[in-house]
Motif scaffolding. Structure first.
Motif, mmCIF file in Angstrom:
data_model
loop_
_atom_site.group_PDB
_atom_site.id
_atom_site.type_symbol
_atom_site.label_atom_id
_atom_site.label_comp_id
_atom_site.label_asym_id
_atom_site.label_seq_id
_atom_site.Cartn_x
_atom_site.Cartn_y
_atom_site.Cartn_z
ATOM 1 N N GLY A 37 11.341 41.999 45.924
ATOM 2 C CA GLY A 37 12.441 42.240 46.859
ATOM 3 C C GLY A 37 12.677 43.722 47.084
ATOM 4 O O GLY A 37 12.080 44.576 46.427
ATOM 5 N N CYS A 38 13.578 44.019 48.014
ATOM 6 C CA CYS A 38 13.929 45.408 48.313
ATOM 7 C C CYS A 38 15.050 45.868 47.385
ATOM 8 O O CYS A 38 15.938 45.095 47.041
ATOM 9 C CB CYS A 38 14.388 45.516 49.766
ATOM 10 N N SER A 39 15.008 47.132 47.027
ATOM 11 C CA SER A 39 16.029 47.683 46.131
ATOM 12 C C SER A 39 17.431 47.564 46.714
ATOM 13 O O SER A 39 18.404 47.447 45.991
ATOM 14 C CB SER A 39 15.748 49.162 45.866
ATOM 15 N N ASP A 40 17.543 47.618 48.037
ATOM 16 C CA ASP A 40 18.889 47.658 48.628
ATOM 17 C C ASP A 40 19.308 46.339 49.275
ATOM 18 O O ASP A 40 20.216 46.294 50.067
ATOM 19 C CB ASP A 40 18.985 48.784 49.655
ATOM 20 N N SER A 41 18.616 45.254 48.942
ATOM 21 C CA SER A 41 18.867 44.026 49.714
ATOM 22 C C SER A 41 20.138 43.286 49.317
ATOM 23 O O SER A 41 20.613 42.440 50.048
ATOM 24 C CB SER A 41 17.676 43.075 49.585
ATOM 25 N N GLY A 93 11.865 40.058 52.263
ATOM 26 C CA GLY A 93 12.419 41.182 53.015
ATOM 27 C C GLY A 93 13.858 40.872 53.376
ATOM 28 O O GLY A 93 14.394 39.833 52.987
ATOM 29 N N HIS A 94 14.494 41.764 54.093
ATOM 30 C CA HIS A 94 15.849 41.435 54.556
ATOM 31 C C HIS A 94 16.113 42.091 55.903
ATOM 32 O O HIS A 94 15.647 43.199 56.161
ATOM 33 C CB HIS A 94 16.914 41.834 53.525
ATOM 34 N N TYR A 95 16.841 41.350 56.732
ATOM 35 C CA TYR A 95 17.203 41.893 58.042
ATOM 36 C C TYR A 95 18.089 43.116 57.833
ATOM 37 O O TYR A 95 18.916 43.156 56.934
ATOM 38 C CB TYR A 95 17.949 40.835 58.869
ATOM 39 N N GLY A 96 17.872 44.108 58.669
ATOM 40 C CA GLY A 96 18.674 45.330 58.574
ATOM 41 C C GLY A 96 18.171 46.284 57.505
ATOM 42 O O GLY A 96 18.868 47.227 57.127
ATOM 43 N N CYS A 97 16.964 46.064 56.991
ATOM 44 C CA CYS A 97 16.435 46.953 55.944
ATOM 45 C C CYS A 97 16.251 48.360 56.511
ATOM 46 O O CYS A 97 15.580 48.546 57.528
ATOM 47 C CB CYS A 97 15.102 46.430 55.419
ATOM 48 N N GLY A 98 16.856 49.324 55.853
ATOM 49 C CA GLY A 98 16.802 50.706 56.331
ATOM 50 C C GLY A 98 15.378 51.229 56.429
ATOM 51 O O GLY A 98 15.028 51.967 57.339
ATOM 52 N N LEU A 99 14.538 50.799 55.501
ATOM 53 C CA LEU A 99 13.168 51.326 55.495
ATOM 54 C C LEU A 99 12.366 50.786 56.676
ATOM 55 O O LEU A 99 11.603 51.510 57.305
ATOM 56 C CB LEU A 99 12.464 50.967 54.191
HETATM 57 ZN ZN LIG Z 1 15.720 47.148 52.324
#
Ligand SMILES: [Zn+2]
Length: 195
Positions: A37-41, A93-99
């Protein structure tokens, strides 16, 4: 080896709501799922899948990238596949991911070089966002293609390939939506025909 966006961008896929028992809990303290997963999700893996904490081995980094050739990601996959012998790998993943939204790889010292390529290809295939109202669906499509590419890359790795063939390891592409606090599954049309 970089992402194969060429293969993914033409693929058709369905977006299916995730059933919380999609991967049934075994109620045992042994990891059988690798979650990438993403660190900021802000995604809660155990809630999303409704399994015990002990059932998931989690690897997170900025943008849920496995394909950058970094030792941390490689070790996590090797550990989960070769030693823990997990039965499922979820790339979430996640919608709105900054990366994924970002198109400036220089600021991240090359970490997101594949994403810069994705943006370039995306412009060619989907066109630039002309209307503000299209921005959300455009971003969603980017995240979906990106997550599918990551899952596709994973399936091509020798140890993963072998585990798929020999013991039925399954690779899943999820995208988490913070607005609804739920995840969807991306199911490639070919993949659906096979199951
Ligand atoms: Zn992200």
């Amino acid at each position: 080896m970089p992402f194969d966006f060429d293969a993914v961008i033409h693929k058709q896929y369905d977006i299916v709501p995730l059933d919380r028992d999609f991967i049934p809990s075994k109620q045992v303290a042994k990891p059988h799922i690798l979650w990438v997963g993403c660190s900021d999700s802000l995604t809660l893996e155990t809630f999303t899948l409704d399994v015990l904490q002990d059932e998931i081995f989690v690897h997170r980094n900025l943008g849920n990238i496995l394909s950058n050739g970094d030792l941390s990601s490689e070790s996590a996959v090797a550990w989960a596949v070769d030693l823990l012998k997990v039965e499922h790998i979820v790339v979430c993943g996640h919608y709105g991911c900054g990366l994924t939204k970002s198109n400036d790889p220089k600021a991240l010292y090359g970490w997101s070089k594949d994403i810069a390529r994705l943006h370039k290809m995306n412009e060619e295939f989907l066109g630039e966002v002309k209307d503000k109202s299209d921005e959300r669906s455009h971003e969603h499509r980017l995240e979906e293609i990106y997550t599918l590419a990551e899952a596709g890359w994973l399936r091509r790795q020798p140890n993963v390939k072998e585990a798929i063939r020999e013991r039925g390891l399954q690779i899943h592409a999820f995208v988490y939506d913070r607005e609804t606090n739920s995840a969807v599954r991306l199911v490639e049309i070919d993949e659906k025909r096979e199951t």
